[in-house]
Design an enzyme around this catalytic site. Structure first.
Site, PDB file in Angstrom:
ATOM      1  N   GLY A  40      -1.431   3.817   8.452  1.00 17.72           N
ATOM      2  CA  GLY A  40      -0.085   3.266   8.553  1.00 17.72           C
ATOM      3  C   GLY A  40       0.342   3.082   9.998  1.00 17.72           C
ATOM      4  N   ALA A  78      -3.105   6.980  -0.287  1.00 18.66           N
ATOM      5  CA  ALA A  78      -4.537   6.900  -0.591  1.00 18.66           C
ATOM      6  C   ALA A  78      -5.260   5.929   0.338  1.00 18.66           C
ATOM      7  CB  ALA A  78      -4.740   6.447  -2.032  1.00 18.66           C
ATOM      8  N   ASN A  95      -9.610  12.631   0.618  1.00 17.13           N
ATOM      9  CA  ASN A  95      -8.274  12.111   0.927  1.00 17.13           C
ATOM     10  C   ASN A  95      -7.467  11.824  -0.338  1.00 17.13           C
ATOM     11  OD1 ASN A  95      -6.495  10.771   3.221  1.00 17.13           O
ATOM     12  ND2 ASN A  95      -6.449   9.400   1.457  1.00 17.13           N
ATOM     13  N   TYR A 144     -13.285   4.316  -5.215  1.00 19.25           N
ATOM     14  CA  TYR A 144     -11.832   4.167  -5.069  1.00 19.25           C
ATOM     15  C   TYR A 144     -11.155   4.297  -6.432  1.00 19.25           C
ATOM     16  CZ  TYR A 144      -7.366   1.697  -4.761  1.00 19.25           C
ATOM     17  OH  TYR A 144      -6.048   1.354  -4.884  1.00 19.25           O
ATOM     18  N   LYS A 148      -8.664   7.453  -8.090  1.00 22.41           N
ATOM     19  CA  LYS A 148      -7.337   7.213  -8.664  1.00 22.41           C
ATOM     20  C   LYS A 148      -7.281   7.720 -10.110  1.00 22.41           C
ATOM     21  CE  LYS A 148      -4.949   4.928  -5.457  1.00 22.41           C
ATOM     22  NZ  LYS A 148      -3.593   5.285  -5.007  1.00 22.41           N
ATOM     23  N   ASN A 172      -2.849  -6.918  -7.889  1.00 25.33           N
ATOM     24  CA  ASN A 172      -2.959  -7.225  -6.457  1.00 25.33           C
ATOM     25  C   ASN A 172      -1.589  -7.373  -5.810  1.00 25.33           C
ATOM     26  OD1 ASN A 172      -5.711  -7.483  -7.234  1.00 25.33           O
ATOM     27  ND2 ASN A 172      -6.042  -8.795  -5.449  1.00 25.33           N
ATOM     28  N   ARG A 222      -7.707 -12.860 -10.030  1.00 25.99           N
ATOM     29  CA  ARG A 222      -6.839 -11.701  -9.858  1.00 25.99           C
ATOM     30  C   ARG A 222      -5.395 -12.038 -10.223  1.00 25.99           C
ATOM     31  NH1 ARG A 222     -11.042  -9.671  -9.844  1.00 25.99           N
ATOM     32  NH2 ARG A 222     -11.998  -8.252  -8.304  1.00 25.99           N
ATOM     33  N   ARG A 290     -18.885  -8.700  -2.596  1.00 27.48           N
ATOM     34  CA  ARG A 290     -18.637  -7.349  -2.104  1.00 27.48           C
ATOM     35  C   ARG A 290     -18.962  -6.362  -3.224  1.00 27.48           C
ATOM     36  NH1 ARG A 290     -12.583  -7.755   0.317  1.00 27.48           N
ATOM     37  NH2 ARG A 290     -12.258  -8.213  -1.902  1.00 27.48           N
ATOM     38  N   GLY A 292     -18.700  -3.647  -5.986  1.00 22.24           N
ATOM     39  CA  GLY A 292     -17.624  -3.033  -6.748  1.00 22.24           C
ATOM     40  C   GLY A 292     -16.514  -3.959  -7.180  1.00 22.24           C
TER      41      GLY A 292
END
Length: 521
Positions: A40, A78, A95, A144, A148, A172, A222, A290, A292
């Site tokens: 952040g 996250a 994390n 990822y 979650k 998204n 998406r 990419r 995943g």
């Protein structure tokens, strides 16, 4: 003003977390941020207080929760890069899971039981359905999504210990909040829309990862949801939890909702829409898939619509892209944007006789003209932001304000300065307008018109509403002056409390000096 809720936003220096802070502040809630700033940005933080710490920092979080007595906690902290999660699964588990578990344990220790969790559609993996409902099997394809899902299971288990939680599964998130206080700012940037827009700004091809998916044009499909609509859903979810708490204070609960627009767009369709918004041909550069990435993820949000009253208002694709493009343009010119001091008028600059309508009654507080002259000489634009409800009440002719401000400018001209802009709310207090302070619209409007960077700017006023407006707008600092209503104000949210506008101006100039010393050291 009595705040409806006092909330801690963990991860509030990020994109969705920061946008949710803006939404909550605009709705009248008191917001604090806890963030370790690993991804952040300190400049993105909005709210009444900030603590730099990890979510799992037991000492820092416990001290904060006990001191501030929050109504609830929202979690956005996250790590969320799919490809990175594949390469570094242990980092993601530490994390996203371990840090969250420690946060929850600390919350229960402090007696805070109400929690909103930022989840993801990635927990479903590749369900191969037209629209994804909450009850489909959870088979994440990457670490990822796995982390979650692990947290969601944790939340369900901790309901037995009295934790009340809601997981909001984003599709998204995209776009920038309407006031342009927060937008996407990732390093590196992995999200499609900002990647495309950055390629336009930098005059390079837009990379498209994968063109052989089982979709109509071979690229991923998406569901894009405006981040402002997501922010609204977080408030609705917390209200649902608090209503359940009031009905049965000891009972824990866990619910999960999908949040999407229910519309699917392929990567190539998004590029086409971006071309229309930026009015420029975008060169496409095809890359390998990419790891995943599922071919299609589109939400069924009917449960959220029915239960939370979730109704996307800003999630048409051209609107999303338009707000994102505006944000990218703002970031590109950030180094050249100006700075300003926003000022309340009556009670801050001049004595407040109540519904001032006669220029001859204008009486500046001692030293105000010199103080404003010093700020202007230092490069600050001077902007009056003022509630003038006397016009809406019929007590002040609207034309009278122009004469009053003309006289103010004549006085200030003796010190080589003038007010650069007057941004006024002329409504009756009962009109329900969105520009009356403590709402930030006056400040946001003036900042947009003058190309002002609010993170370099200050708000000065004599009322609690002035301080709240400055905080909600995201000003670098807010100052309360003990003149006018400020004599009796107990406002504690201000960065500095001054005896007069002269003292406030000197404090701002001292901050500039300190900043230069730090930069030069």
């Amino acid at each position: 003003m009595i705040w409806s809720m006092k909330l801690l936003v963990v991860g509030g220096a990020g994109y969705v977390g920061g946008t949710t802070c803006a939404w909550l502040l605009d709705q009248g809630h008191e917001v604090w941020v806890l963030d370790d700033l690993s991804t952040g940005h300190r400049e993105a933080v909005l709210g009444y207080g900030f603590v730099q710490a990890r979510a799992g920092d037991h000492k820092a979080v416990l001290e904060l929760l006990k001191r501030e007595k929050f109504n609830g906690v929202m979690h956005f902290a996250a790590k969320s890069l799919v490809a990175e999660s594949v390469a570094k699964p242990d980092l993601y588990r530490e994390n996203n899971v371990q840090q969250t578990r420690q946060l929850l344990e600390t919350m229960l220790e402090a007696g805070v039981r109400d929690f909103i969790f930022s989840s993801t559609a990635a927990i479903f993996g590749d369900p191969s359905v037209d629209r994804i409902t909450e009850d489909l099997p959870k088979k994440p394809k990457n670490p990822y999504g796995e982390t979650k899902l692990e947290v969601e299971k944790m939340l369900a288990e901790m309901a037995a210990r009295g934790l009340r939680s809601v997981a909001l599964r984003y599709f998204n998130a995209a776009g920038a909040e309407p006031g342009q206080r927060v937008g996407e700012w990732h390093e590196p940037e992995s999200h499609l829309i900002p990647r495309i827009l950055k390629s336009v700004a930098e005059n390079r091809p837009a990379e498209i990862f994968g063109s052989d998916y089982p979709t109509p044009d071979g690229t991923c499909v998406r569901d894009y949801i405006h981040v402002w609509d997501l922010a609204a859903a977080h408030e609705a979810a917390l209200k649902r939890i608090l209503a359940a708490r009031d009905a049965n204070p000891e009972k824990g609960s866990f619910e999960a909702f999908n949040l999407g627009s229910e519309n699917g767009f392929s990567v190539l369709e998004v590029v086409d829409q971006c071309e229309k918004v930026v009015e420029k041909k975008i060169v496409r550069q095809m890359r390998e898939r990419r790891p995943g990435d599922p071919p299609r993820l589109v939400a069924d949000s009917s449960l959220a619509q029915k239960t939370l009253g979730f109704r996307p208002q800003f999630s048409k694709l051209p609107e999303i892209i338009g707000s994102a493009w505006k944000w990218e343009q703002k970031r590109a010119r950030s180094k050249t944007m100006r700075r300003a001091v926003f000022l309340d008028r009556d009670g801050t600059i001049n004595e407040d006789p109540g519904y001032l309508s006669d220029p001859e009654q204008l009486r500046l507080f001692p030293g105000v003209d010199k103080a404003l002259g010093k700020l202007h000489a230092a490069g600050y634009l001077l902007v009056v932001v003022s509630n003038q409800s006397g016009v809406g009440r019929g007590l002040i002719p609207e034309g009278a304000l122009a004469h009053i401000h003309a006289k103010l400018d004549r006085i200030l001209e003796t010190h080589g300065t003038r007010i650069d802009r007057y941004e006024l709310c002329l409504h009756h207090p009962e009109d329900g307008c969105d520009c009356r302070k403590p709402q930030p619209k006056l400040i946001l409007n003036a900042a947009e018109a003058l190309d002002v960077d609010l993170k370099k700017s200050y708000m000065i006023g004599d009322k609690t509403s002035d301080i709240q407006a400055g905080i909600r707008a995201g000003c670098k600092g807010t100052l309360l002056v003990r003149t006018g209503e400020g004599i009796k104000s107990r406002e504690t949210g201000a960065a500095f409390v001054a005896a007069s506008l002269v003292e406030a101006a000197n404090w701002i100039l001292e901050q500039d000096t300190k900043a230069l010393e730090i930069a030069g050291s």
